[in-house]
Scaffold this active site. Structure first.
Site, PDB file in Angstrom:
ATOM      1  N   GLN A 107       3.786 -11.772  16.322  1.00 53.52           N
ATOM      2  CA  GLN A 107       4.533 -11.841  14.868  1.00 53.52           C
ATOM      3  C   GLN A 107       5.135 -10.761  14.440  1.00 53.52           C
ATOM      4  OE1 GLN A 107       1.876 -14.807  11.953  1.00 53.52           O
ATOM      5  NE2 GLN A 107       0.757 -13.822  13.421  1.00 53.52           N
ATOM      6  N   ASP A 167       4.798 -10.053   5.649  1.00 49.28           N
ATOM      7  CA  ASP A 167       3.882 -10.936   4.577  1.00 49.28           C
ATOM      8  C   ASP A 167       4.868 -11.519   3.706  1.00 49.28           C
ATOM      9  OD1 ASP A 167       1.865 -10.304   6.358  1.00 49.28           O
ATOM     10  OD2 ASP A 167       1.249  -8.907   4.805  1.00 49.28           O
ATOM     11  N   GLY A 180       0.735  -1.233   0.120  1.00 50.28           N
ATOM     12  CA  GLY A 180       0.161   0.084   0.124  1.00 50.28           C
ATOM     13  C   GLY A 180       0.831   1.192  -0.073  1.00 50.28           C
ATOM     14  N   HIS A 204      -0.379 -10.194  16.671  1.00 52.36           N
ATOM     15  CA  HIS A 204       0.777  -9.099  16.526  1.00 52.36           C
ATOM     16  C   HIS A 204       1.969  -9.785  17.481  1.00 52.36           C
ATOM     17  CE1 HIS A 204      -2.576  -7.049  14.947  1.00 52.36           C
ATOM     18  NE2 HIS A 204      -1.814  -6.258  14.417  1.00 52.36           N
ATOM     19  N   ARG A 260      -4.262 -33.973  21.480  1.00 54.58           N
ATOM     20  CA  ARG A 260      -5.230 -32.985  20.762  1.00 54.58           C
ATOM     21  C   ARG A 260      -4.905 -32.448  19.499  1.00 54.58           C
ATOM     22  NH1 ARG A 260      -5.859 -28.640  25.880  1.00 54.58           N
ATOM     23  NH2 ARG A 260      -7.708 -29.820  26.674  1.00 54.58           N
ATOM     24  N   GLU A 286      -3.918 -16.581   8.000  1.00 48.58           N
ATOM     25  CA  GLU A 286      -5.420 -15.928   8.195  1.00 48.58           C
ATOM     26  C   GLU A 286      -6.186 -15.665   6.810  1.00 48.58           C
ATOM     27  OE1 GLU A 286      -4.363 -11.986   9.571  1.00 48.58           O
ATOM     28  OE2 GLU A 286      -3.185 -11.667   7.741  1.00 48.58           O
TER      29      GLU A 286
HETATM   30  O1  F6P Z   1       0.586  -6.752   6.496  1.00 46.01           O
HETATM   31  C1  F6P Z   1       1.204  -6.936   7.804  1.00 46.01           C
HETATM   32  C2  F6P Z   1       0.078  -7.437   8.427  1.00 46.01           C
HETATM   33  O2  F6P Z   1       0.597  -7.776   9.760  1.00 46.01           O
HETATM   34  C3  F6P Z   1      -0.847  -8.644   7.919  1.00 46.01           C
HETATM   35  O3  F6P Z   1      -0.172  -9.863   8.008  1.00 46.01           O
HETATM   36  C4  F6P Z   1      -2.020  -8.427   8.654  1.00 46.01           C
HETATM   37  O4  F6P Z   1      -3.110  -8.874   7.906  1.00 46.01           O
HETATM   38  C5  F6P Z   1      -2.073  -7.322   9.031  1.00 46.01           C
HETATM   39  O5  F6P Z   1      -0.848  -6.663   8.897  1.00 46.01           O
HETATM   40  C6  F6P Z   1      -2.840  -6.532  10.316  1.00 46.01           C
HETATM   41  O6  F6P Z   1      -2.945  -5.226  10.361  1.00 46.01           O
HETATM   42  P1  F6P Z   1      -3.363  -4.351  11.696  1.00 46.01           P
HETATM   43  O7  F6P Z   1      -2.033  -4.279  12.283  1.00 46.01           O
HETATM   44  O8  F6P Z   1      -3.730  -3.256  10.983  1.00 46.01           O
HETATM   45  O9  F6P Z   1      -4.220  -5.145  12.305  1.00 46.01           O
END
Ligand code: F6P
Length: 352
Positions: A283, A138, A115, A281, A173, A233
């Site tokens: 990650q 990503d 973006g 987050h 599990r 996701e």
């Molecule tokens: O593009 C990075 C990312 O972490 C994606 O993996 C995830 O879908 C999105 O940003 C989450 O964005 P936000 O922090 O706005 O929830």
């Protein structure tokens, strides 16, 4: 020469390493570096910025997030809905341009994802001296083999799976881990393979719950009583739908919920006790890995080199262990590619 740098879009481990690289390389050339706060928003009058000298960046290399702040919303959000491009208003562009001119910024380094680089491209096409630096956990930009932040995100997934392994085995599990990646499955694929997942569900490979359930039952029959499932996701239901939480104010869809859905269906179809966990987050936060630090610094140094050569409108890129520059586009997992084949060869199911 005075140059500007800004971080835009979601934060990502390694952003501060880029700043460290830019400031280091610029100061060697005797240039001044201005860091704009909160992405492009920092360009709006009266301007929100800080001077970045080498002494201002001591110790930032190892820090997650960004000392400049960032946003994936606001006046400069270039992506809407399913990734469509929206134009930025002339009035906003005019205001930001005045700040650039008044401050005498000769080059603007935009560190961002798809973006933000699209915003950068729009500004470059209007004559701005833009250099793009790709940033995303990503790893979905076609023009670079790897983005910094990806390795750190994958490490979090692997750490999560290592932990889930022991609890899954103890309780016999199924554990489902939902990971990020937006519409690309790179984090799920790399994290799942490195973390020993048995099932990996990706946006790029349509899956069927019945097949996932059959796979888990077959494992059970073979004496493997626990199963680890990684769900991207952005994984899609057979009818093509993604699970979303809501849309943020920039209009980009917020993905989430597929892990819970998959866990619920697995329990229903197999009768096996199943739990879902969303890594979220975790990650994105925390210190970058050494790979991401080095990549970040090299990207920053290359951005300054491009500015010095006046090669605006270019994006820094990593190809074949070499840092260079190119234009940009989105990159997805190839469902028939070598990595997916390798996963299949060791018995990982993609639910298809
Ligand atoms: O593009 C990075 C990312 O972490 C994606 O993996 C995830 O879908 C999105 O940003 C989450 O964005 P936000 O922090 O706005 O929830």
């Amino acid at each position: 020469m005075k140059i500007g740098i800004l971080n835009s879009g979601g934060d990502c481990p390694g952003l501060n390493a880029v700043i460290h690289g830019v400031v280091g390389a610029a100061s060697e050339l005797g240039w001044e570096v201005i860091g704009f706060r909160d992405g492009f928003e920092g360009l709006l009058p009266p301007g929100d910025f800080i001077l970045l000298r080498p002494e201002d960046t001591v110790g930032i290399l190892k820090l997650g997030g960004t000392i400049l702040g960032t946003t994936n919303k606001g006046h400069f959000a270039a992506k809407i809905g399913g990734g469509d491009v929206s134009g930025i208003s002339k009035e906003i562009i005019g205001k930001a341009k005045r700040t650039m001119e008044q401050m005498g910024i000769g080059a603007l380094i935009v560190v961002g994802g798809d973006g933000s680089l699209t915003t950068g491209l729009q500004l470059f096409q209007l004559g701005w001296p833009i250099i793009g630096v790709p940033k995303t956990i990503d790893n979905d930009l076609q023009a670079t083999a790897m983005t910094f932040g990806f390795d750190s995100a994958v490490s979090s997934v692997v750490d999560g799976l290592d932990r889930l392994h022991t609890t899954a085995a103890s309780h016999k599990r199924v554990m489902v881990l939902e990971v990020m990646g937006r519409h690309a499955g790179w984090i799920a694929l790399w994290g799942g393979m490195a973390g020993g997942a048995n099932v990996i569900l990706l946006p790029e490979i349509p899956f069927e719950m019945e097949k996932v359930a059959r796979f888990i039952k077959a494992r059970e029959a073979a004496g493997c009583h626990s199963t680890l499932v990684v769900v991207a996701e952005g994984a899609r239901l057979p009818d093509g739908h993604v699970m979303s939480v809501d849309a943020n104010s920039g209009g980009e869809v917020r993905l989430g919920g597929m892990g819970e859905y998959v866990a619920h269906e697995i329990e229903k179809l197999t009768g096996k006790e199943t739990r879902a966990c969303t890594l979220g987050h975790l990650q994105r936060g925390g210190a970058p890995t050494s790979l991401d630090r080095i990549l970040g610094v090299r990207f920053g140094v290359m951005a300054v080199k491009l500015a010095a050569e006046g090669r605006f409108g270019r994006m820094v890129s990593y190809q074949s262990y070499h840092v260079d520059s190119v234009p940009h586009q989105l990159r997805l997992v190839d469902p028939d590619g070598e990595m997916v084949q390798a996963a299949r060869s060791i018995g990982i199911s993609f639910g298809d």
